[in-house]
Design a protein around this motif. Structure first.
Motif, PDB file in Angstrom:
ATOM      1  N   PRO A   1     127.256  15.336 129.191  1.00 10.27           N
ATOM      2  CA  PRO A   1     127.036  15.486 130.636  1.00 10.27           C
ATOM      3  C   PRO A   1     126.031  16.600 130.942  1.00 10.27           C
ATOM      4  O   PRO A   1     126.160  17.720 130.450  1.00 10.27           O
ATOM      5  N   GLY A   2     125.031  16.272 131.743  1.00  8.99           N
ATOM      6  CA  GLY A   2     124.037  17.269 132.141  1.00  8.99           C
ATOM      7  C   GLY A   2     122.998  17.578 131.088  1.00  8.99           C
ATOM      8  O   GLY A   2     122.138  18.440 131.308  1.00  8.99           O
ATOM      9  N   GLN A   3     123.027  16.906 129.959  1.00  8.54           N
ATOM     10  CA  GLN A   3     122.076  17.179 128.881  1.00  8.54           C
ATOM     11  C   GLN A   3     121.047  16.057 128.756  1.00  8.54           C
ATOM     12  O   GLN A   3     121.289  14.911 129.150  1.00  8.54           O
ATOM     13  N   VAL A   4     119.904  16.413 128.162  1.00  5.36           N
ATOM     14  CA  VAL A   4     118.903  15.406 127.792  1.00  5.36           C
ATOM     15  C   VAL A   4     118.574  15.585 126.320  1.00  5.36           C
ATOM     16  O   VAL A   4     118.739  16.674 125.750  1.00  5.36           O
ATOM     17  N   LEU A   5     118.121  14.509 125.708  1.00  3.16           N
ATOM     18  CA  LEU A   5     117.667  14.560 124.320  1.00  3.16           C
ATOM     19  C   LEU A   5     116.146  14.544 124.326  1.00  3.16           C
ATOM     20  O   LEU A   5     115.526  13.648 124.897  1.00  3.16           O
ATOM     21  N   VAL A   6     115.570  15.566 123.700  1.00  5.30           N
ATOM     22  CA  VAL A   6     114.114  15.719 123.674  1.00  5.30           C
ATOM     23  C   VAL A   6     113.606  15.464 122.258  1.00  5.30           C
ATOM     24  O   VAL A   6     114.088  16.079 121.297  1.00  5.30           O
ATOM     25  N   ALA A   7     112.661  14.524 122.129  1.00  3.60           N
ATOM     26  CA  ALA A   7     111.943  14.351 120.868  1.00  3.60           C
ATOM     27  C   ALA A   7     110.864  15.430 120.818  1.00  3.60           C
ATOM     28  O   ALA A   7     109.882  15.377 121.576  1.00  3.60           O
ATOM     29  N   VAL A   8     111.071  16.419 119.987  1.00  4.44           N
ATOM     30  CA  VAL A   8     110.150  17.559 119.925  1.00  4.44           C
ATOM     31  C   VAL A   8     108.837  17.104 119.291  1.00  4.44           C
ATOM     32  O   VAL A   8     108.833  16.524 118.199  1.00  4.44           O
ATOM     33  N   ARG A   9     107.746  17.368 119.969  1.00  2.00           N
ATOM     34  CA  ARG A   9     106.422  16.986 119.465  1.00  2.00           C
ATOM     35  C   ARG A   9     105.689  18.157 118.818  1.00  2.00           C
ATOM     36  O   ARG A   9     104.860  17.952 117.936  1.00  2.00           O
ATOM     37  N   ALA A  10     105.970  19.370 119.274  1.00  2.00           N
ATOM     38  CA  ALA A  10     105.302  20.545 118.702  1.00  2.00           C
ATOM     39  C   ALA A  10     106.109  21.790 119.020  1.00  2.00           C
ATOM     40  O   ALA A  10     106.818  21.848 120.029  1.00  2.00           O
ATOM     41  N   THR A  11     106.006  22.774 118.144  1.00  2.00           N
ATOM     42  CA  THR A  11     106.589  24.092 118.372  1.00  2.00           C
ATOM     43  C   THR A  11     105.517  25.137 118.076  1.00  2.00           C
ATOM     44  O   THR A  11     104.484  24.830 117.476  1.00  2.00           O
ATOM     45  N   SER A  12     105.755  26.374 118.499  1.00  2.00           N
ATOM     46  CA  SER A  12     104.815  27.440 118.159  1.00  2.00           C
ATOM     47  C   SER A  12     105.571  28.710 117.821  1.00  2.00           C
ATOM     48  O   SER A  12     106.713  28.915 118.256  1.00  2.00           O
ATOM     49  N   LEU A  13     104.919  29.559 117.042  1.00  2.00           N
ATOM     50  CA  LEU A  13     105.546  30.781 116.547  1.00  2.00           C
ATOM     51  C   LEU A  13     105.162  31.982 117.397  1.00  2.00           C
ATOM     52  O   LEU A  13     104.026  32.112 117.848  1.00  2.00           O
TER      53      LEU A  13
END
Length: 337
Positions: A27-39
């Motif tokens: 409830p209240g959450q979404v699932l995100v397909a992560v495309r990129a991250t940064s340091l």
């Protein structure tokens, strides 16, 4: 799905990648397909074991990421499948002053974004400016929001015609330079590298000072400002005495961090002589993130990216970032980033 995991203090060698079942949004959450991250520098602190906030065991590291909503949980009304999103480092900090209730942070006490799929509360989502790629958007949550808070979060804000000093060429300093120029300010930058000095000038710095050749660079700042000093300094090194000597009477020093434990003590006489406000800046709220994105979109600003690594090469990305050789953000592409 795959995720990286690490324990605080385990170093780059402690990074491990594991397979998991795909998470299901509640409830209240979404699932995100992560495309990129940064340091950011905090990620090195987590690996070294000296990050100032709690880090849970076996955490999925990295606070900064961007991706696409691929599923929504029950009751979600503000996000849809296909939305391009990122999230603040402190997901519960919506607006107003920071408090202990907002301490839970991605990549620390909460699992972070170095994963193929991430669960995020719908109210923590921040839309990505339309002209940015996922790799560019992934650079924003920590360094960019910190820079924006440093320039605008005191209630007065940097104004056109004022002078800002930025130190070095790390992520916060580069974003502060770009934002300051968009706001109509004059920027004095410091560095010790001729090559980086040229890049800083290309980004819009009005003057670049060599802090290694001239350790007493604050005097140069005062000269360049007609004896007044800069209106603001973004201090990323912890050398507050120098920043206070460079700032104008009743100016503003945003203390963003420090680079080593060998930081000299601050003489209170220097603080009183400056009459300046010294404000510790801890990233920023979701409201500040949204305001920053409006400026980015209006001026079509693009983050400076040094290099993009593949997801399987995340340890190499950490090592490159830790070398100090990067000019701009180090990005890890995850899925389609």
């Amino acid at each position: 799905m795959r995720s990286y995991h690490v324990n605080s203090g385990a170093g780059v060698e402690g990074l491990s990648i594991r397979e998991h079942e795909e998470p299901v949004p509640g409830p209240g959450q979404v699932l995100v397909a992560v495309r990129a991250t940064s340091l950011s520098f905090r990620e090195l602190m987590v690996l070294r074991g000296d990050y100032v906030l709690p880090v849970k065991p076996d955490v999925v590291p990295v606070s900064d990421g961007a991706g696409e909503v691929v599923a929504v949980g029950p009751g979600v009304s503000t996000a849809r499948v296909g939305d391009r999103v990122t999230a603040p480092l402190f997901p519960s900090w919506q607006d107003g002053p920071f408090g202990v209730e907002h301490l839970p942070q991605l990549g620390g006490s909460l699992d972070g974004m170095l994963t193929e799929l991430a669960l995020v509360d719908e109210h923590a989502l921040v839309p990505i400016p339309g002209h940015l790629t996922y790799a560019e958007a992934a650079t924003l949550p920590c360094a960019a929001v910190t820079a924006w808070n440093a320039l605008t979060g005191d209630g007065e804000g940097l104004r056109p015609g004022q002078t800002l000093v930025v130190q070095g060429s790390g992520g916060v300093s580069l974003f502060a330079l770009q934002f300051a120029k968009a706001l109509g300010a004059r920027v004095i930058a410091t560095t010790s590298s001729p090559a980086k000095a040229a890049r800083l000038t290309e980004l819009g710095a009005d003057h670049v000072l060599d802090h290694r050749a001239t350790p007493e660079w604050p005097g140069q700042v005062v000269e360049l400002t007609g004896g007044r000093g800069a209106n603001r300094v973004v201090d990323v090194a912890g050398l507050l005495e120098r920043s206070l000597k460079a700032v104008t009477i009743a100016g503003h020093v945003a203390c963003v961090g420090f680079l080593s434990d060998a930081v000299p003590p601050l003489d209170p006489r220097v603080l009183f002589a400056s009459g300046a406000t010294v404000r510790a800046v801890a990233v920023g709220s979701r409201a500040q993130f949204l305001a920053m994105n409006r400026l980015i979109e209006a001026h079509r600003l693009r983050p400076v990216i040094d290099r993009v690594f593949a997801f399987d090469d995340a340890p190499a990305a950490y090592r490159h970032y830790a070398s100090g050789e990067a000019f701009g953000k180090v990005v890890i592409a995850v899925k389609g980033g």
